[in-house]
Design a protein around this motif. Sequence first.
Motif, PDB file in Angstrom:
ATOM      1  N   ASP A 301       0.848  -1.186   0.000  1.00  0.00           N
ATOM      2  CA  ASP A 301       0.000   0.000   0.000  1.00  0.00           C
ATOM      3  C   ASP A 301       0.891   1.246   0.000  1.00  0.00           C
ATOM      4  N   ALA A 302       0.268   2.415  -0.035  1.00  0.00           N
ATOM      5  CA  ALA A 302       1.001   3.677   0.035  1.00  0.00           C
ATOM      6  C   ALA A 302       0.454   4.514   1.180  1.00  0.00           C
ATOM      7  N   VAL A 303       1.318   5.263   1.848  1.00  0.00           N
ATOM      8  CA  VAL A 303       0.895   6.135   2.946  1.00  0.00           C
ATOM      9  C   VAL A 303      -0.100   7.165   2.414  1.00  0.00           C
ATOM     10  N   ALA A 304      -1.228   7.303   3.094  1.00  0.00           N
ATOM     11  CA  ALA A 304      -2.279   8.225   2.653  1.00  0.00           C
ATOM     12  C   ALA A 304      -2.106   9.589   3.303  1.00  0.00           C
ATOM     13  N   SER A 305      -2.537  10.608   2.581  1.00  0.00           N
ATOM     14  CA  SER A 305      -2.461  11.969   3.109  1.00  0.00           C
ATOM     15  C   SER A 305      -3.839  12.596   3.279  1.00  0.00           C
ATOM     16  N   SER A 306      -4.816  12.125   2.521  1.00  0.00           N
ATOM     17  CA  SER A 306      -6.171  12.669   2.661  1.00  0.00           C
ATOM     18  C   SER A 306      -7.169  11.632   2.193  1.00  0.00           C
ATOM     19  N   ILE A 307      -8.425  11.993   2.191  1.00  0.00           N
ATOM     20  CA  ILE A 307      -9.495  11.054   1.881  1.00  0.00           C
ATOM     21  C   ILE A 307      -9.704  10.875   0.384  1.00  0.00           C
ATOM     22  N   ILE A 308      -9.017  11.648  -0.457  1.00  0.00           N
ATOM     23  CA  ILE A 308      -9.163  11.542  -1.907  1.00  0.00           C
ATOM     24  C   ILE A 308      -7.973  10.785  -2.485  1.00  0.00           C
ATOM     25  N   ALA A 314      -9.752  14.785  -8.459  1.00  0.00           N
ATOM     26  CA  ALA A 314     -10.061  15.716  -7.372  1.00  0.00           C
ATOM     27  C   ALA A 314      -8.939  15.810  -6.335  1.00  0.00           C
ATOM     28  N   TYR A 315      -7.889  15.032  -6.500  1.00  0.00           N
ATOM     29  CA  TYR A 315      -6.816  14.995  -5.504  1.00  0.00           C
ATOM     30  C   TYR A 315      -6.041  16.307  -5.445  1.00  0.00           C
ATOM     31  N   SER A 316      -5.635  16.690  -4.245  1.00  0.00           N
ATOM     32  CA  SER A 316      -4.750  17.833  -4.047  1.00  0.00           C
ATOM     33  C   SER A 316      -3.680  17.458  -3.031  1.00  0.00           C
ATOM     34  N   LYS A 317      -2.431  17.638  -3.394  1.00  0.00           N
ATOM     35  CA  LYS A 317      -1.336  17.315  -2.482  1.00  0.00           C
ATOM     36  C   LYS A 317      -1.261  18.280  -1.305  1.00  0.00           C
ATOM     37  N   ASP A 318      -1.993  19.382  -1.388  1.00  0.00           N
ATOM     38  CA  ASP A 318      -1.957  20.384  -0.325  1.00  0.00           C
ATOM     39  C   ASP A 318      -2.861  20.035   0.857  1.00  0.00           C
ATOM     40  N   ILE A 319      -3.733  19.031   0.684  1.00  0.00           N
ATOM     41  CA  ILE A 319      -4.635  18.630   1.772  1.00  0.00           C
ATOM     42  C   ILE A 319      -3.941  17.552   2.583  1.00  0.00           C
ATOM     43  N   LYS A 320      -3.751  17.809   3.875  1.00  0.00           N
ATOM     44  CA  LYS A 320      -2.999  16.887   4.709  1.00  0.00           C
ATOM     45  C   LYS A 320      -3.743  16.590   6.014  1.00  0.00           C
ATOM     46  N   GLN A 321      -3.960  15.324   6.290  1.00  0.00           N
ATOM     47  CA  GLN A 321      -4.447  14.923   7.605  1.00  0.00           C
ATOM     48  C   GLN A 321      -3.250  14.850   8.555  1.00  0.00           C
ATOM     49  N   PRO A 322      -3.471  14.776   9.866  1.00  0.00           N
ATOM     50  CA  PRO A 322      -2.345  14.740  10.800  1.00  0.00           C
ATOM     51  C   PRO A 322      -1.430  13.544  10.553  1.00  0.00           C
ATOM     52  N   SER A 323      -0.174  13.707  10.873  1.00  0.00           N
ATOM     53  CA  SER A 323       0.777  12.604  10.764  1.00  0.00           C
ATOM     54  C   SER A 323       1.203  12.162  12.156  1.00  0.00           C
ATOM     55  N   PHE A 324       2.005  11.130  12.223  1.00  0.00           N
ATOM     56  CA  PHE A 324       2.403  10.509  13.480  1.00  0.00           C
ATOM     57  C   PHE A 324       3.186  11.493  14.356  1.00  0.00           C
ATOM     58  N   ASP A 325       2.678  11.734  15.570  1.00  0.00           N
ATOM     59  CA  ASP A 325       3.300  12.719  16.456  1.00  0.00           C
ATOM     60  C   ASP A 325       2.818  12.449  17.881  1.00  0.00           C
ATOM     61  N   ILE A 326       3.548  11.601  18.603  1.00  0.00           N
ATOM     62  CA  ILE A 326       3.123  11.215  19.951  1.00  0.00           C
ATOM     63  C   ILE A 326       3.069  12.422  20.884  1.00  0.00           C
ATOM     64  N   ARG A 458     -16.591  20.271  -9.560  1.00  0.00           N
ATOM     65  CA  ARG A 458     -16.688  19.112  -8.671  1.00  0.00           C
ATOM     66  C   ARG A 458     -15.420  18.983  -7.831  1.00  0.00           C
ATOM     67  N   ALA A 459     -14.284  19.120  -8.474  1.00  0.00           N
ATOM     68  CA  ALA A 459     -13.009  18.999  -7.765  1.00  0.00           C
ATOM     69  C   ALA A 459     -12.898  20.037  -6.659  1.00  0.00           C
ATOM     70  N   ALA A 460     -13.319  21.257  -6.941  1.00  0.00           N
ATOM     71  CA  ALA A 460     -13.240  22.326  -5.935  1.00  0.00           C
ATOM     72  C   ALA A 460     -14.091  21.986  -4.720  1.00  0.00           C
ATOM     73  N   ALA A 461     -15.286  21.452  -4.961  1.00  0.00           N
ATOM     74  CA  ALA A 461     -16.175  21.092  -3.846  1.00  0.00           C
ATOM     75  C   ALA A 461     -15.566  19.962  -3.018  1.00  0.00           C
ATOM     76  N   TYR A 462     -15.032  18.936  -3.678  1.00  0.00           N
ATOM     77  CA  TYR A 462     -14.459  17.815  -2.936  1.00  0.00           C
ATOM     78  C   TYR A 462     -13.199  18.213  -2.177  1.00  0.00           C
ATOM     79  N   GLN A 463     -12.420  19.104  -2.743  1.00  0.00           N
ATOM     80  CA  GLN A 463     -11.213  19.539  -2.043  1.00  0.00           C
ATOM     81  C   GLN A 463     -11.550  20.356  -0.802  1.00  0.00           C
ATOM     82  N   LYS A 464     -12.592  21.177  -0.893  1.00  0.00           N
ATOM     83  CA  LYS A 464     -13.027  21.916   0.302  1.00  0.00           C
ATOM     84  C   LYS A 464     -13.542  20.956   1.367  1.00  0.00           C
ATOM     85  N   ALA A 465     -14.309  19.956   0.947  1.00  0.00           N
ATOM     86  CA  ALA A 465     -14.818  18.969   1.905  1.00  0.00           C
ATOM     87  C   ALA A 465     -13.667  18.178   2.515  1.00  0.00           C
TER      88      ALA A 465
END
Length: 511
Positions: A301-308, A314-326, A458-465
Amino acid sequence: MSKALSITAAALLAGLSFTALNSAQAATITIGTDVDAGTLDPRLARDTTAYRVADLIYSGLVHLTPSLESKPDLAESWENPNPTTWVFKLRPNLKFSDGSPLTSADVVFTFSTILNKDFNAPQRALYTPISAVEAIDAQTVKFTLSAPYAPLLSYLDIGIVPKALVEGGTDIALKPVGAGPMKFTSWTRGSAIELAPNPGYWGEKSKADKVVVKIIGDGSARAQAFEAGDLDVIQSPLAPQDIKRLQADKRFGAVVQPGLGVTYINFNTKDPLLSSPKMRQAFSMLIDQKTIVNDIFQGVDAVASSIILPSSWAYSKDIKQPSFDIDGAKKLFKEEGWADTNGDGILDKGGKPLTIVLSTHSEDSNRVQTIEFMQANFQAAGVEAKTQISDWPSFSTNYVQKSQHQIALLGWLNIVDPDRLLFAQLTTGGSTNWGGYSNPAVDDLLKQGRSATSQPDRAAAYQKAATILASDLPYYIVSYQGYQLFYSKKLPFQVQATSRGNMRGLIGLKD
């Protein structure tokens, strides 16, 4: 086992070439899978095996190609005279596998039942923009939409069921009758589903004279059965060590490529402990994606950064969920009032320890290892983490789908459009919104995403979501799934694979 001849395969994510081999020999193909189908009624399918087998037994109005284009199946053509009207022309003389005619009445019946709330179709939300389905004549069906609906064609591959049989009392969940390339012959629960070619199928005939879908829950046992010659084909999910070993075995053909799925954490936002986005963020920051993907999944698999998905428009590399940080997680827990007041290493608040249950299903050893690894990291951060591992039917039907979980690890496949992963799962009251997430802003954006008439809109709406979801975190996407297929080179016909993992290409059909 299959009769011996040679096979060649070419697999590309964007599309796969096909050249039938000249062979008069028929073959039985035995396909190994991890879980038994819950139903063989395509309207009620919830699991991967049900989807894959239904795709052989039934046909939809359209069929999706490996590059996710909609091509004619039961419908030979269609037109879209305005943004809310679609008219489909069925092929002449279509028949179900029992010989009965397939007409527009069956199409109307199929979609009317799916849209009926009382029927509880799990994918109902994919079709709710349809306000009416009408039979213009025996071969013409008209869909009227409440609003423009961009993903519609991508969802019209669902199998059409026989109205007369269902209304006459036939339980197609157990004894399916469809108009696909194969017909149902038998089903031994928990063991095998057997199919034969459907002589009345309108299209290209199956190169296999029999298909056996054999259920072997343990991934390693399934791989060993394949190596022993008891199976002709196996697909994801597979353990990384089995994938590497099978890739090195010259007896087998292999396809390893990016898939159309995610492995993710489903947070039950209705649980008092998980109702705060800050708590979900903290727990997410305890998930070491890189170790999970590189060591447990071994790079499959590949490490995911967002839900898209990265393959999506619709993917954007600028959307980032939190990463590992204890340390960051501990800080958020502290802000939420959790502290180690007893000096025992466990965070507590109001005299109660911070306790959480991590759950997944037993059939996927990678997910079991992931949950156990997460448990260790959670405990190191002061969380009293417990695990709950159960078989797939218990985990999915009796636990997650009834919102009994806290933090569950599972996956979504067949993400042919961003709408497929987002709308039913994350809009308020969505039919598969098992975590109970609700955010009016996300609701509005996901409605915009499915009704906008241009892809950039459509892409703009999904990226905002997706930006909101990366902070709210009802889902935490652990990885973008890879897809693996292994097949015996002794099969007397050519197979092909797609990132969707469906089975038509496995029986020698052009997918």
